[in-house]
Design a protein around this motif. Structure first.
Motif, PDB file in Angstrom:
ATOM      1  N   GLY A  59      80.810 102.628-147.545  1.00 44.50           N
ATOM      2  CA  GLY A  59      80.668 101.630-146.498  1.00 44.50           C
ATOM      3  C   GLY A  59      79.754 100.692-146.475  1.00 44.50           C
ATOM      4  O   GLY A  59      79.460 100.127-147.730  1.00 44.50           O
ATOM      5  N   GLY A  60      79.201 100.134-145.300  1.00 40.14           N
ATOM      6  CA  GLY A  60      78.081  99.052-145.609  1.00 40.14           C
ATOM      7  C   GLY A  60      78.804  97.688-145.548  1.00 40.14           C
ATOM      8  O   GLY A  60      79.765  97.490-145.787  1.00 40.14           O
ATOM      9  N   LEU A  61      77.975  96.900-144.951  1.00 38.75           N
ATOM     10  CA  LEU A  61      78.213  95.345-145.128  1.00 38.75           C
ATOM     11  C   LEU A  61      78.616  94.824-146.812  1.00 38.75           C
ATOM     12  O   LEU A  61      77.838  95.301-147.515  1.00 38.75           O
ATOM     13  N   ALA A  62      79.393  94.071-147.060  1.00 37.63           N
ATOM     14  CA  ALA A  62      79.834  93.449-148.207  1.00 37.63           C
ATOM     15  C   ALA A  62      78.370  92.927-148.608  1.00 37.63           C
ATOM     16  O   ALA A  62      77.471  92.246-148.087  1.00 37.63           O
ATOM     17  N   ARG A  63      78.578  92.774-149.941  1.00 35.59           N
ATOM     18  CA  ARG A  63      77.087  92.559-150.701  1.00 35.59           C
ATOM     19  C   ARG A  63      75.943  93.201-150.321  1.00 35.59           C
ATOM     20  O   ARG A  63      74.901  92.851-150.989  1.00 35.59           O
ATOM     21  N   SER A  64      76.027  94.525-149.937  1.00 32.20           N
ATOM     22  CA  SER A  64      74.992  95.293-149.978  1.00 32.20           C
ATOM     23  C   SER A  64      74.832  96.374-151.082  1.00 32.20           C
ATOM     24  O   SER A  64      73.972  97.013-151.106  1.00 32.20           O
ATOM     25  N   PRO A 205      75.247 101.719-147.901  1.00 30.38           N
ATOM     26  CA  PRO A 205      74.079 100.704-148.664  1.00 30.38           C
ATOM     27  C   PRO A 205      73.799  99.722-147.723  1.00 30.38           C
ATOM     28  O   PRO A 205      74.613  99.282-146.946  1.00 30.38           O
ATOM     29  N   ILE A 206      72.373  99.405-147.454  1.00 31.33           N
ATOM     30  CA  ILE A 206      72.007  98.398-146.915  1.00 31.33           C
ATOM     31  C   ILE A 206      71.126  97.701-147.906  1.00 31.33           C
ATOM     32  O   ILE A 206      70.402  98.124-148.652  1.00 31.33           O
ATOM     33  N   ARG A 207      70.701  96.365-147.277  1.00 30.89           N
ATOM     34  CA  ARG A 207      69.963  95.474-148.031  1.00 30.89           C
ATOM     35  C   ARG A 207      68.945  94.653-147.401  1.00 30.89           C
ATOM     36  O   ARG A 207      69.541  94.385-146.231  1.00 30.89           O
ATOM     37  N   HIS A 208      67.972  94.371-147.954  1.00 31.45           N
ATOM     38  CA  HIS A 208      66.892  93.420-146.867  1.00 31.45           C
ATOM     39  C   HIS A 208      67.576  91.999-146.508  1.00 31.45           C
ATOM     40  O   HIS A 208      68.154  91.655-147.296  1.00 31.45           O
ATOM     41  N   VAL A 304      71.615 103.946-148.553  1.00 32.70           N
ATOM     42  CA  VAL A 304      70.796 103.490-149.987  1.00 32.70           C
ATOM     43  C   VAL A 304      70.452 102.195-149.839  1.00 32.70           C
ATOM     44  O   VAL A 304      71.277 101.307-149.549  1.00 32.70           O
ATOM     45  N   ARG A 305      69.266 102.115-149.907  1.00 30.89           N
ATOM     46  CA  ARG A 305      68.775 100.675-149.816  1.00 30.89           C
ATOM     47  C   ARG A 305      68.756 100.078-151.249  1.00 30.89           C
ATOM     48  O   ARG A 305      68.610 100.924-152.172  1.00 30.89           O
ATOM     49  N   PHE A 306      69.251  98.997-151.280  1.00 31.05           N
ATOM     50  CA  PHE A 306      69.583  98.192-152.429  1.00 31.05           C
ATOM     51  C   PHE A 306      68.556  97.985-153.256  1.00 31.05           C
ATOM     52  O   PHE A 306      68.480  98.052-154.466  1.00 31.05           O
TER      53      PHE A 306
END
Length: 392
Positions: A59-64, A205-208, A304-306
């Motif tokens: 899952g996660g927000l797009a571009r993550s 996934p997550i991204r700063h 999972v952090r990008f």
């Protein structure tokens, strides 16, 4: 839609014949479901021999980083996924595969996808293709005015039978024992999916927010231009169920309609950065609360952090495989060697935009271990499942 020339906008071109076929298949959801159920009857004996074992949902927000994670897991010899070529005949994958087996095409050269992000694909590349099925049974799935949350109180036997059969069909046509799917919108359906499949695994996934919002802004600009230049592309994206970017961009509603209205208003009035920042905090703040309150779900989820994936792809993918119950293999090690931080764009924000991002996202970003951009925030480093309770 893949790139056919040097022009990024040309990557959005959809042929008239392709659009007509998509309209024929997806113009009547009831007919599509009927055909899918008919296919299930024809293949019932084969489907009953397939077991849905620990399905994995990304899952996660797009571009993550969800696409990279999908491609990594799809490289595993035990994993079966949807592919680009499954659309538009997504409701009948067995018949679709039978047709393709009788009409082999020429060898494809991988081409950069429409996102312009350096990811080269062919029709056999893994892709998020479940969404048309969800939209068929849940017509309000992408209406920003309605909450998109499906949880353990959701009960829809007709969908559940169809969906289980569909997963078995993908395992059958791929001849693989483990199912993996990417679906950004499945972020709001994790508790329902866990009800359907108690042994399911989830990857979030997550991204700063700074890098994430830079990527989201870039994609929105690109998709809006592409869909304006090629109007059939907009209809294609709507049929596939991708509303993350472009002329029909829609935020995910996780139960606070006033926040959704604020996000849409910010986008519509040109406050793009604040709109994305508020959306990022809204969605990931909700995710954190779900994991904090539900230990069973938290144990099933790996965050999972990008940035961690880019810094240590071998280590992160090893932990991911362990979470999913997949053995290590040479294919994953080979895939890891190609993962790196993006170099095709820069996060060029003005000082005011930097302030806006920090103002909107710092509190939530700290919950996931990101260092705060504003004074007074004390981030807590967290990895994997978020079982421990965050101090209030």
């Amino acid at each position: 839609m893949t790139q056919k020339s040097d022009s990024a906008i040309d990557a959005f071109r959809v042929t008239r014949s392709q659009s007509l076929l998509e309209g024929l298949v997806h113009g009547s959801p009831r007919c599509a479901r009927w055909l899918g159920n008919l296919e299930s009857k024809v293949y019932r004996r084969e489907l009953e021999q397939r077991t849905i074992d620990r399905p994995v949902f990304i899952g996660g927000l797009a571009r993550s980083g969800s696409t990279i994670l999908l491609e990594a897991l799809a490289a595993h010899p035990a994993v079966g996924t949807h592919r680009y070529r499954d659309f538009p005949l997504i409701f009948t994958p067995c018949w679709s595969q039978a047709i393709q087996n009788r009409t082999p095409g020429a060898k494809e050269t991988p081409m950069e996808r429409a996102h312009g992000d350096g990811i080269a694909v062919t029709l056999d590349s893994p892709e998020a293709m479940e969404e048309p099925i969800w939209m068929s049974f849940f017509p309000e799935a992408h209406d920003p005015a309605h909450p998109h949350i499906l949880d353990d109180s959701t009960d829809y036997p007709a969908f559940e039978r169809f969906y289980r059969d569909h997963l078995r069909k993908i395992l059958l046509v791929r001849d693989r024992p483990r199912y993996v799917a990417k679906g950004n919108y499945n972020t709001t359906r994790m508790r329902y999916l866990l009800k359907l499949f108690p042994d399911a695994k989830f990857v979030l996934p997550i991204r700063h927010p700074r890098g994430h919002i830079a990527s989201l802004r870039k994609q929105q600009h690109l998709f809006a231009k592409g869909e304006t230049a090629h109007p059939r592309a907009l209809k294609h994206m709507q049929r596939v169920g991708h509303f993350e970017f472009g002329l029909d961009r829609r935020p995910i509603n996780v139960g606070r309609p006033e926040v959704v209205a604020e996000i849409e208003s910010l986008w519509n009035t040109g406050e793009e950065i604040r709109g994305w920042a508020r959306y990022w905090a809204y969605l990931y703040g909700w995710v954190y609360e779900q994991l904090r309150r539900d230990e069973n779900l938290s144990q099933a989820v790996r965050v999972v952090r990008f940035e961690d994936l880019c810094d240590d792809p071998v280590g992160e993918l090893a932990q991911l495989l362990d979470h999913c119950g997949l053995d290590d293999c040479d294919e994953i090690a080979s895939f890891a060697s190609g993962i790196h931080a993006p170099t095709y764009y820069r996060a060029d924000f003005t000082p005011d935009e930097e302030r806006v991002i920090a103002e909107e996202t710092d509190a939530v970003a700290a919950l996931f271990g990101y260092e705060a951009s504003t004074p007074g925030q004390t981030p807590t480093r967290r990895f994997g499942s978020l079982v421990e309770t965050h101090a209030e």
